[in-house]
Scaffold this motif. Structure first.
Motif, PDB file in Angstrom:
ATOM      1  N   ALA A 114      42.651  45.631  27.345  1.00 46.27           N
ATOM      2  CA  ALA A 114      41.881  44.411  27.113  1.00 46.27           C
ATOM      3  C   ALA A 114      42.239  43.316  28.103  1.00 46.27           C
ATOM      4  O   ALA A 114      41.408  42.437  28.398  1.00 46.27           O
ATOM      5  CB  ALA A 114      42.108  43.921  25.687  1.00 46.27           C
ATOM      6  N   ASP A 115      43.459  43.345  28.642  1.00 43.60           N
ATOM      7  CA  ASP A 115      43.867  42.330  29.614  1.00 43.60           C
ATOM      8  C   ASP A 115      43.140  42.496  30.943  1.00 43.60           C
ATOM      9  O   ASP A 115      43.025  41.536  31.717  1.00 43.60           O
ATOM     10  CB  ASP A 115      45.385  42.390  29.832  1.00 43.60           C
ATOM     11  N   VAL A 116      42.680  43.700  31.225  1.00 46.06           N
ATOM     12  CA  VAL A 116      41.878  43.909  32.433  1.00 46.06           C
ATOM     13  C   VAL A 116      40.572  43.129  32.309  1.00 46.06           C
ATOM     14  O   VAL A 116      40.171  42.397  33.224  1.00 46.06           O
ATOM     15  CB  VAL A 116      41.589  45.407  32.652  1.00 46.06           C
ATOM     16  N   ASP A 117      39.913  43.271  31.164  1.00 47.07           N
ATOM     17  CA  ASP A 117      38.670  42.522  30.959  1.00 47.07           C
ATOM     18  C   ASP A 117      38.897  41.014  31.038  1.00 47.07           C
ATOM     19  O   ASP A 117      38.094  40.275  31.600  1.00 47.07           O
ATOM     20  CB  ASP A 117      38.068  42.876  29.597  1.00 47.07           C
ATOM     21  N   GLU A 118      40.008  40.557  30.469  1.00 50.59           N
ATOM     22  CA  GLU A 118      40.308  39.123  30.498  1.00 50.59           C
ATOM     23  C   GLU A 118      40.535  38.640  31.927  1.00 50.59           C
ATOM     24  O   GLU A 118      40.096  37.541  32.301  1.00 50.59           O
ATOM     25  CB  GLU A 118      41.549  38.845  29.640  1.00 50.59           C
ATOM     26  N   ALA A 119      41.188  39.473  32.742  1.00 49.31           N
ATOM     27  CA  ALA A 119      41.502  39.074  34.115  1.00 49.31           C
ATOM     28  C   ALA A 119      40.269  38.948  34.996  1.00 49.31           C
ATOM     29  O   ALA A 119      40.278  38.213  35.984  1.00 49.31           O
ATOM     30  CB  ALA A 119      42.486  40.074  34.731  1.00 49.31           C
ATOM     31  N   VAL A 120      39.200  39.665  34.645  1.00 48.93           N
ATOM     32  CA  VAL A 120      38.012  39.664  35.506  1.00 48.93           C
ATOM     33  C   VAL A 120      36.810  38.972  34.867  1.00 48.93           C
ATOM     34  O   VAL A 120      35.739  38.899  35.474  1.00 48.93           O
ATOM     35  CB  VAL A 120      37.637  41.107  35.906  1.00 48.93           C
ATOM     36  N   ALA A 121      36.982  38.452  33.667  1.00 49.08           N
ATOM     37  CA  ALA A 121      35.859  37.841  32.945  1.00 49.08           C
ATOM     38  C   ALA A 121      35.238  36.680  33.713  1.00 49.08           C
ATOM     39  O   ALA A 121      34.008  36.493  33.712  1.00 49.08           O
ATOM     40  CB  ALA A 121      36.317  37.375  31.567  1.00 49.08           C
ATOM     41  N   ALA A 122      36.074  35.885  34.376  1.00 51.28           N
ATOM     42  CA  ALA A 122      35.571  34.718  35.107  1.00 51.28           C
ATOM     43  C   ALA A 122      34.640  35.113  36.253  1.00 51.28           C
ATOM     44  O   ALA A 122      33.846  34.298  36.729  1.00 51.28           O
ATOM     45  CB  ALA A 122      36.739  33.893  35.643  1.00 51.28           C
ATOM     46  N   HIS A 123      34.742  36.362  36.685  1.00 46.97           N
ATOM     47  CA  HIS A 123      33.887  36.851  37.768  1.00 46.97           C
ATOM     48  C   HIS A 123      32.647  37.551  37.213  1.00 46.97           C
ATOM     49  O   HIS A 123      31.872  38.141  37.989  1.00 46.97           O
ATOM     50  CB  HIS A 123      34.661  37.824  38.656  1.00 46.97           C
ATOM     51  N   GLY A 124      32.468  37.514  35.892  1.00 46.39           N
ATOM     52  CA  GLY A 124      31.322  38.173  35.286  1.00 46.39           C
ATOM     53  C   GLY A 124      31.429  39.690  35.285  1.00 46.39           C
ATOM     54  O   GLY A 124      30.412  40.396  35.259  1.00 46.39           O
ATOM     55  N   LEU A 125      32.662  40.193  35.308  1.00 44.17           N
ATOM     56  CA  LEU A 125      32.903  41.628  35.399  1.00 44.17           C
ATOM     57  C   LEU A 125      33.619  42.142  34.153  1.00 44.17           C
ATOM     58  O   LEU A 125      34.169  41.366  33.374  1.00 44.17           O
ATOM     59  CB  LEU A 125      33.740  41.949  36.641  1.00 44.17           C
ATOM     60  N   PHE A 126      33.635  43.469  33.987  1.00 43.74           N
ATOM     61  CA  PHE A 126      34.419  44.090  32.916  1.00 43.74           C
ATOM     62  C   PHE A 126      34.729  45.525  33.281  1.00 43.74           C
ATOM     63  O   PHE A 126      34.202  46.068  34.260  1.00 43.74           O
ATOM     64  CB  PHE A 126      33.706  43.980  31.569  1.00 43.74           C
ATOM     65  N   PHE A 127      35.636  46.147  32.497  1.00 47.98           N
ATOM     66  CA  PHE A 127      36.042  47.537  32.710  1.00 47.98           C
ATOM     67  C   PHE A 127      35.337  48.378  31.648  1.00 47.98           C
ATOM     68  O   PHE A 127      35.783  48.444  30.503  1.00 47.98           O
ATOM     69  CB  PHE A 127      37.568  47.645  32.605  1.00 47.98           C
ATOM     70  N   PRO A 128      34.229  49.022  31.975  1.00 49.85           N
ATOM     71  CA  PRO A 128      33.341  49.613  30.975  1.00 49.85           C
ATOM     72  C   PRO A 128      33.924  50.710  30.094  1.00 49.85           C
ATOM     73  O   PRO A 128      33.556  50.798  28.925  1.00 49.85           O
ATOM     74  CB  PRO A 128      32.182  50.161  31.818  1.00 49.85           C
ATOM     75  N   PRO A 129      34.824  51.600  30.593  1.00 43.52           N
ATOM     76  CA  PRO A 129      35.174  52.756  29.769  1.00 43.52           C
ATOM     77  C   PRO A 129      36.302  52.534  28.775  1.00 43.52           C
ATOM     78  O   PRO A 129      36.813  53.517  28.209  1.00 43.52           O
ATOM     79  CB  PRO A 129      35.595  53.791  30.817  1.00 43.52           C
ATOM     80  N   LEU A 130      36.696  51.294  28.528  1.00 45.51           N
ATOM     81  CA  LEU A 130      37.816  51.063  27.616  1.00 45.51           C
ATOM     82  C   LEU A 130      37.595  51.761  26.274  1.00 45.51           C
ATOM     83  O   LEU A 130      36.535  51.632  25.660  1.00 45.51           O
ATOM     84  CB  LEU A 130      38.007  49.565  27.358  1.00 45.51           C
ATOM     85  N   ASP A 135      42.666  47.394  23.053  1.00 45.06           N
ATOM     86  CA  ASP A 135      43.397  46.143  22.832  1.00 45.06           C
ATOM     87  C   ASP A 135      44.883  46.373  22.622  1.00 45.06           C
ATOM     88  O   ASP A 135      45.639  45.420  22.470  1.00 45.06           O
ATOM     89  CB  ASP A 135      42.817  45.386  21.637  1.00 45.06           C
ATOM     90  N   MET A 136      45.326  47.635  22.624  1.00 47.05           N
ATOM     91  CA  MET A 136      46.762  47.913  22.486  1.00 47.05           C
ATOM     92  C   MET A 136      47.244  49.031  23.403  1.00 47.05           C
ATOM     93  O   MET A 136      48.437  49.119  23.701  1.00 47.05           O
ATOM     94  CB  MET A 136      47.111  48.252  21.037  1.00 47.05           C
ATOM     95  N   ALA A 137      46.359  49.872  23.894  1.00 48.01           N
ATOM     96  CA  ALA A 137      46.753  50.954  24.797  1.00 48.01           C
ATOM     97  C   ALA A 137      46.863  50.438  26.227  1.00 48.01           C
ATOM     98  O   ALA A 137      46.181  49.501  26.621  1.00 48.01           O
ATOM     99  CB  ALA A 137      45.737  52.087  24.723  1.00 48.01           C
ATOM    100  N   THR A 138      47.725  51.076  27.010  1.00 49.82           N
ATOM    101  CA  THR A 138      47.930  50.660  28.397  1.00 49.82           C
ATOM    102  C   THR A 138      47.071  51.480  29.350  1.00 49.82           C
ATOM    103  O   THR A 138      46.649  52.594  29.045  1.00 49.82           O
ATOM    104  CB  THR A 138      49.400  50.826  28.816  1.00 49.82           C
ATOM    105  N   ILE A 139      46.859  50.915  30.528  1.00 52.46           N
ATOM    106  CA  ILE A 139      46.082  51.610  31.551  1.00 52.46           C
ATOM    107  C   ILE A 139      46.790  52.908  31.957  1.00 52.46           C
ATOM    108  O   ILE A 139      46.143  53.938  32.159  1.00 52.46           O
ATOM    109  CB  ILE A 139      45.873  50.705  32.784  1.00 52.46           C
TER     110      ILE A 139
END
Length: 457
Positions: A114-130, A135-139
């Motif tokens: 979930a922190d990946v999505d938070e890090a890129v949200a300001a750019h209008g981006l997200f990591f689709p396959p989460l 929200d608790m598993a690591t990359i």
């Protein structure tokens, strides 16, 4: 206990622990019993160089190393089978770079999804396959198991979005697998060899992930049916008809009853499909297309109102894992399945699960990612009854074997770990398993990395 004092010359004192609390915590994951198999020592490396040094020294001494992340797996993937070192990567949790022009982000393995999505949200981006556990598993854990989740039907698996990885091999050498380019024909595909290898071939210490533009509109809904056959046929029809749906989840009648009991809701207790749509435009057209498909399968109720609170619509599905555990306090899920089949066989495998449950009079809540043919089920039994435990294993084997016979797999997203090793030759054949073993022996000849996993003994 194994002598691991050499670790103090590699890491600082706060990076090494032999306390019972730390060892016990790292001897389990979400799906295994408490204190199942503790390591001799736990270490928290903070850089690729430290991971390399630990692996090199461990290999020289013949000490097994088991990579560990958030412990959210259910197949014992990160549980040490032979003691040794638990290599906890959660302190390597930095977002290293965000490149919106490339639609990419570089992260360390301990970053929470979930922190990946938070890090890129300001750019209008997200990591689709989460996955749902994002929200608790690591990359790092997601890459190790090639995880996926409810949106696989639209976006694919985590591995489909991994571009380049830095990997430490068992002898401590460091390689880069893949490239930041979207495609390559250069040499063997070492990236995809490491992705999904469950920490048996190498330890990922950096990953470049591809991103996508965040959809402007999202719509959720659900449809309840009079029979399970109607629900599963509707799910398969939605996918084969080409409806642009980002998630199609199934919850059977028993699972629905469990959720109602757990959260005190009045969710309809019938076979139900949970739906999600994501798009920048044309969303209403897809929703109406979906509605027409659903109507052809005689739904009891359809909820596709755009004004409905998405959290309320999906809450029963999100709470299901905990609801299953709470419903029968005297029973345990000794076998949590996650088989996957071609979408045309989805109705057949779900029907098989229910037929086996009825034949043995054993509760088996059935649910999962219907959109990509991924079925989750829990064989619930009294763990203190020897006969019931043996029967549960027979039931589980029947379901997994049926999925393989239908052209599917023993595991759609959780990996082989310790729990599914017996099915590896059933699915891949003896020659296929021998080829996998040859790769393992070539990259890890001393058996340092995560021994006791994937391969049948």
């Amino acid at each position: 206990m194994t002598d691991t004092s050499f670790l103090h010359s590699i890491l600082s004192p706060e990076q090494v622990s032999t306390t019972d609390a730390d060892r016990d915590y790292h001897g389990t994951d979400w799906g295994t019993a408490a204190a199942a198999s503790p390591p001799d020592v736990v270490v928290w490396p903070e850089s690729t160089a430290e991971v390399s040094a630990v692996l090199s020294a461990a290999t020289e001494r013949g000490i097994p190393v088991t990579p560990f992340a958030a412990g959210t797996g259910i197949e014992g993937n990160a549980v040490p089978a032979h003691g040794g070192i638990s290599l906890d990567l959660t302190r390597m949790d930095a977002v290293l770079d965000v490149r919106p022009d490339d639609l990419q982000i570089d992260v360390e393995p301990g970053v929470i999804g979930a922190d990946v999505d938070e890090a890129v949200a300001a750019h209008g981006l997200f990591f689709p396959p989460l996955p749902t556990s994002g929200d608790m598993a690591t990359i790092g854990g997601m890459i190790a198991t090639n995880a996926s989740g409810k949106r696989t039907v639209k976006y694919g698996k985590v591995g489909d979005w991994v571009r380049e990885i830095e990997v430490v091999l068992a002898d401590g050498s460091v390689i880069t697998a893949g490239t930041r380019a979207r495609k390559t024909s250069s040499g063997y595909d070492l990236r995809d060899l490491i992705v999904g290898s469950e920490g048996t071939l190498g330890v990922v210490t950096r990953a470049t992930l591809e991103l996508a533009g965040r959809p402007e509109r999202t719509r959720v809904g659900r449809a309840t049916f009079g029979t399970l056959a109607d629900a599963t046929a509707a799910a398969a029809d939605l996918v084969s008809s080409g409806v642009d749906v980002s998630a199609v989840e199934l919850v059977d009648e028993l699972s629905a009853r469990m959720v109602n009991d757990y959260v005190g809701s009045e969710f309809p207790e019938g076979p139900t499909l949970f739906l999600e749509f994501q798009a920048d435009h044309g969303l209403e057209r897809e929703v109406e297309f979906c509605r027409a498909i659903l109507d052809a399968h005689d739904p009891v109720a359809v909820l596709l109102d755009g004004e409905t609170d998405p959290e309320e619509v999906w809450k029963p599905r999100h709470e299901l894992a905990d609801a299953v555990r709470a419903y029968y306090p005297d029973l345990e899920s000794l076998h949590a399945g996650d088989v996957a089949v071609p979408i045309g066989s989805f109705s057949s495998i779900v029907a098989h699960v229910h037929a086996v449950a009825d034949a043995h009079d054993v509760p088996i809540p059935t649910f999962g990612h219907a959109g990509d043919g991924n079925v989750h089920f829990d064989v619930l039994v009294d763990p203190d009854e020897e006969g019931a435990v043996a029967e549960a294993h027979e039931i589980y084997e029947s379901i997994v074997t049926e999925a393989i016979d239908l052209g599917g797999t023993a595991t759609g997203e959780h990996g082989i770990g310790q729990g599914k090793r017996e099915f590896l030759p059933v699915e891949h054949g003896d020659s296929g398993v021998a080829t996998m073993r040859a790769i393992k022996e070539a990259l890890d000849p001393h058996g340092t990395l995560n021994p006791g996993k994937v391969f049948p003994e």
